[in-house]
Motif scaffolding. Sequence first.
Motif, PDB file in Angstrom:
ATOM      1  N   THR A 294      40.447  16.313  27.971  1.00 25.25           N
ATOM      2  CA  THR A 294      41.646  16.761  27.264  1.00 25.25           C
ATOM      3  C   THR A 294      41.742  18.280  27.088  1.00 25.25           C
ATOM      4  O   THR A 294      42.767  18.771  26.622  1.00 25.25           O
ATOM      5  N   MET A 295      40.716  19.017  27.445  1.00 26.87           N
ATOM      6  CA  MET A 295      40.736  20.452  27.215  1.00 26.87           C
ATOM      7  C   MET A 295      41.692  21.143  28.181  1.00 26.87           C
ATOM      8  O   MET A 295      41.953  20.673  29.283  1.00 26.87           O
ATOM      9  N   LYS A 296      42.252  22.258  27.734  1.00 29.97           N
ATOM     10  CA  LYS A 296      43.161  23.025  28.578  1.00 29.97           C
ATOM     11  C   LYS A 296      42.368  23.819  29.616  1.00 29.97           C
ATOM     12  O   LYS A 296      41.293  24.347  29.335  1.00 29.97           O
ATOM     13  N   LEU A 297      42.921  23.900  30.806  1.00 26.99           N
ATOM     14  CA  LEU A 297      42.292  24.664  31.878  1.00 26.99           C
ATOM     15  C   LEU A 297      43.038  25.985  32.064  1.00 26.99           C
ATOM     16  O   LEU A 297      44.238  26.082  31.779  1.00 26.99           O
ATOM     17  N   PRO A 298      42.340  27.001  32.546  1.00 28.34           N
ATOM     18  CA  PRO A 298      43.025  28.273  32.797  1.00 28.34           C
ATOM     19  C   PRO A 298      43.971  28.172  33.983  1.00 28.34           C
ATOM     20  O   PRO A 298      43.893  27.222  34.777  1.00 28.34           O
ATOM     21  N   VAL A 299      44.836  29.152  34.099  1.00 26.16           N
ATOM     22  CA  VAL A 299      45.699  29.258  35.275  1.00 26.16           C
ATOM     23  C   VAL A 299      44.931  30.084  36.301  1.00 26.16           C
ATOM     24  O   VAL A 299      44.816  31.304  36.176  1.00 26.16           O
ATOM     25  N   PHE A 300      44.380  29.421  37.311  1.00 23.50           N
ATOM     26  CA  PHE A 300      43.589  30.117  38.324  1.00 23.50           C
ATOM     27  C   PHE A 300      44.514  30.883  39.265  1.00 23.50           C
ATOM     28  O   PHE A 300      45.477  30.335  39.787  1.00 23.50           O
ATOM     29  N   ASP A 301      44.206  32.154  39.484  1.00 18.07           N
ATOM     30  CA  ASP A 301      45.052  33.006  40.329  1.00 18.07           C
ATOM     31  C   ASP A 301      44.208  34.178  40.817  1.00 18.07           C
ATOM     32  O   ASP A 301      43.683  34.950  40.014  1.00 18.07           O
ATOM     33  N   ALA A 302      44.065  34.304  42.142  1.00 21.68           N
ATOM     34  CA  ALA A 302      43.219  35.349  42.718  1.00 21.68           C
ATOM     35  C   ALA A 302      43.941  36.674  42.909  1.00 21.68           C
ATOM     36  O   ALA A 302      43.312  37.668  43.289  1.00 21.68           O
ATOM     37  N   SER A 303      45.222  36.730  42.645  1.00 24.50           N
ATOM     38  CA  SER A 303      45.969  37.969  42.887  1.00 24.50           C
ATOM     39  C   SER A 303      45.623  39.027  41.840  1.00 24.50           C
ATOM     40  O   SER A 303      45.164  38.712  40.744  1.00 24.50           O
ATOM     41  N   THR A 304      45.846  40.276  42.198  1.00 24.00           N
ATOM     42  CA  THR A 304      45.570  41.379  41.272  1.00 24.00           C
ATOM     43  C   THR A 304      46.799  42.281  41.169  1.00 24.00           C
ATOM     44  O   THR A 304      46.807  43.401  41.672  1.00 24.00           O
ATOM     45  N   PRO A 305      47.849  41.794  40.539  1.00 27.82           N
ATOM     46  CA  PRO A 305      49.048  42.625  40.429  1.00 27.82           C
ATOM     47  C   PRO A 305      48.775  43.882  39.618  1.00 27.82           C
ATOM     48  O   PRO A 305      48.179  43.835  38.550  1.00 27.82           O
ATOM     49  N   ARG A 306      49.211  45.004  40.150  1.00 32.81           N
ATOM     50  CA  ARG A 306      49.012  46.270  39.446  1.00 32.81           C
ATOM     51  C   ARG A 306      49.678  46.242  38.078  1.00 32.81           C
ATOM     52  O   ARG A 306      49.163  46.812  37.116  1.00 32.81           O
ATOM     53  N   SER A 307      50.807  45.560  37.994  1.00 33.38           N
ATOM     54  CA  SER A 307      51.533  45.502  36.724  1.00 33.38           C
ATOM     55  C   SER A 307      50.690  44.868  35.622  1.00 33.38           C
ATOM     56  O   SER A 307      50.792  45.239  34.457  1.00 33.38           O
ATOM     57  N   SER A 308      49.829  43.911  35.996  1.00 33.69           N
ATOM     58  CA  SER A 308      48.979  43.259  35.009  1.00 33.69           C
ATOM     59  C   SER A 308      47.969  44.240  34.430  1.00 33.69           C
ATOM     60  O   SER A 308      47.734  44.265  33.219  1.00 33.69           O
ATOM     61  N   LEU A 309      47.383  45.063  35.277  1.00 38.07           N
ATOM     62  CA  LEU A 309      46.454  46.073  34.791  1.00 38.07           C
ATOM     63  C   LEU A 309      47.176  47.117  33.952  1.00 38.07           C
ATOM     64  O   LEU A 309      46.639  47.605  32.957  1.00 38.07           O
ATOM     65  N   ASP A 310      48.396  47.464  34.356  1.00 39.37           N
ATOM     66  CA  ASP A 310      49.185  48.428  33.572  1.00 39.37           C
ATOM     67  C   ASP A 310      49.398  47.921  32.140  1.00 39.37           C
ATOM     68  O   ASP A 310      49.329  48.701  31.175  1.00 39.37           O
ATOM     69  N   VAL A 311      49.657  46.622  32.006  1.00 39.70           N
ATOM     70  CA  VAL A 311      49.873  46.047  30.678  1.00 39.70           C
ATOM     71  C   VAL A 311      48.638  46.227  29.814  1.00 39.70           C
ATOM     72  O   VAL A 311      48.724  46.651  28.647  1.00 39.70           O
ATOM     73  N   TRP A 312      47.469  45.915  30.365  1.00 34.76           N
ATOM     74  CA  TRP A 312      46.234  46.047  29.598  1.00 34.76           C
ATOM     75  C   TRP A 312      45.942  47.494  29.242  1.00 34.76           C
ATOM     76  O   TRP A 312      45.540  47.807  28.114  1.00 34.76           O
ATOM     77  N   VAL A 313      46.159  48.397  30.198  1.00 34.92           N
ATOM     78  CA  VAL A 313      45.922  49.823  29.922  1.00 34.92           C
ATOM     79  C   VAL A 313      46.848  50.302  28.811  1.00 34.92           C
ATOM     80  O   VAL A 313      46.424  51.010  27.878  1.00 34.92           O
ATOM     81  N   ASP A 314      48.116  49.909  28.881  1.00 32.16           N
ATOM     82  CA  ASP A 314      49.074  50.329  27.846  1.00 32.16           C
ATOM     83  C   ASP A 314      48.660  49.813  26.460  1.00 32.16           C
ATOM     84  O   ASP A 314      48.727  50.543  25.463  1.00 32.16           O
ATOM     85  N   LEU A 315      48.253  48.543  26.392  1.00 35.55           N
ATOM     86  CA  LEU A 315      47.826  47.977  25.110  1.00 35.55           C
ATOM     87  C   LEU A 315      46.584  48.677  24.575  1.00 35.55           C
ATOM     88  O   LEU A 315      46.493  48.995  23.382  1.00 35.55           O
ATOM     89  N   MET A 316      45.636  48.939  25.450  1.00 36.30           N
ATOM     90  CA  MET A 316      44.394  49.568  25.018  1.00 36.30           C
ATOM     91  C   MET A 316      44.605  51.016  24.589  1.00 36.30           C
ATOM     92  O   MET A 316      43.933  51.510  23.681  1.00 36.30           O
ATOM     93  N   GLU A 317      45.560  51.680  25.212  1.00 36.93           N
ATOM     94  CA  GLU A 317      45.908  53.035  24.770  1.00 36.93           C
ATOM     95  C   GLU A 317      46.617  52.992  23.416  1.00 36.93           C
ATOM     96  O   GLU A 317      46.342  53.808  22.531  1.00 36.93           O
ATOM     97  N   ARG A 318      47.511  52.009  23.237  1.00 39.71           N
ATOM     98  CA  ARG A 318      48.260  51.904  21.986  1.00 39.71           C
ATOM     99  C   ARG A 318      47.334  51.668  20.803  1.00 39.71           C
ATOM    100  O   ARG A 318      47.535  52.235  19.719  1.00 39.71           O
ATOM    101  N   TYR A 319      46.303  50.856  21.014  1.00 39.41           N
ATOM    102  CA  TYR A 319      45.382  50.537  19.918  1.00 39.41           C
ATOM    103  C   TYR A 319      44.112  51.392  19.955  1.00 39.41           C
ATOM    104  O   TYR A 319      43.131  51.059  19.303  1.00 39.41           O
ATOM    105  N   ARG A 320      44.167  52.455  20.719  1.00 41.45           N
ATOM    106  CA  ARG A 320      43.096  53.466  20.772  1.00 41.45           C
ATOM    107  C   ARG A 320      41.744  52.858  21.151  1.00 41.45           C
ATOM    108  O   ARG A 320      40.710  53.181  20.576  1.00 41.45           O
ATOM    109  N   PHE A 321      41.764  52.004  22.156  1.00 46.23           N
ATOM    110  CA  PHE A 321      40.530  51.408  22.658  1.00 46.23           C
ATOM    111  C   PHE A 321      39.955  52.202  23.832  1.00 46.23           C
ATOM    112  O   PHE A 321      38.840  51.916  24.260  1.00 46.23           O
TER     113      PHE A 321
END
Length: 333
Positions: A294-321
């Motif tokens: 019954t446990m939820k499984l992740p969404v498996f995806d081998a792609s590396t969209p640049r936009s996804s990394l941009d989102v994380w970088v923006d969040l980490m900059e916003r919260y001063r990480f």
Amino acid sequence: MDSPPPLLPPGRGPRRRGLAAVSAVLALGALGALVGCGPDRELSRHDGLAVVHVGYIPVVDAAAFTLAVDKGWFRDEGIDARADATSAGALLTNLINGTDQFALCETAGVVSAYAKGLPVHVIGGVSKAAPRPEDDSGGLLVMKDGPVKKPADLNGRTVAVGQLKGGGEVALRAALDKAGADSDRVKILEMPLSDMTAALVRGRIDAMSTISPFDTAALSQGAVRIMSPGVEAAPHGMQMAVATSSVFEKKNPEIVDGFRRALGKGIAYAAAHPAEVRKVLPSISPVPEELIPTMKLPVFDASTPRSSLDVWVDLMERYRFLSEPVDVDKLLS
């Protein structure tokens, strides 16, 4: 983040790491010594195959790697890929010192390490956030009969995350603020994922931000999900990435390419065969077998969209990480 020892079949045993060494190596003061260590050493070979060690933490996302090993796709590429179960904090350390050649790790962790000057590259993705919060394998859980009914109720209360200053914390802060809470008023506590359920049930914490399979036990003991921080903070964002040392990659480009192809097959297979993922999960993580169906499984995806990394970088900059700006193009291999 400390994770419990995985239950691995014969021949797939992890090599253990000392947690004190992990903290010391990741410190910026140890950076110079770290970069000068062993990722440029010669690869060993076994039965004509290049031996590589792959760091991972015992979560369901690692099933894609296990399936690729079991199906022989690494051997087809001339690679003997060996599992190295360890803690989240040790994953990138082991890449830089040459103990491991690849790591399956949270995307934000790679971004943070790169910002500190560590020579790491993202060479692919493993999993991403689900399109809908209710389908995501991560979640913010509270007790059903407790005082917290919505995110704003967490102001002045305590939430456990697996690792401070990592993807779990930054996603949690962004999701809380988006939902009307004030993340500056929430006490965020680092705690091993395996310890969170007991702490929540006993009232030592007010909420736990966790991932599958560690949410399953909590849900079976009266917890409920009030939010999926990953989906709220970074919709469709890459949750787990594949990383390697840029030193190793420069010296062994054919091994890196072959590893990426083999793991990509495992990820595609995991996405298409959820029953197989559930079947191999006991060899990766100590989740009780009765909870696996019954446990939820992740969404498996081998792609590396640049936009996804941009989102994380923006969040980490916003919260001063982040200590320094990150050039995403250079982070991507």
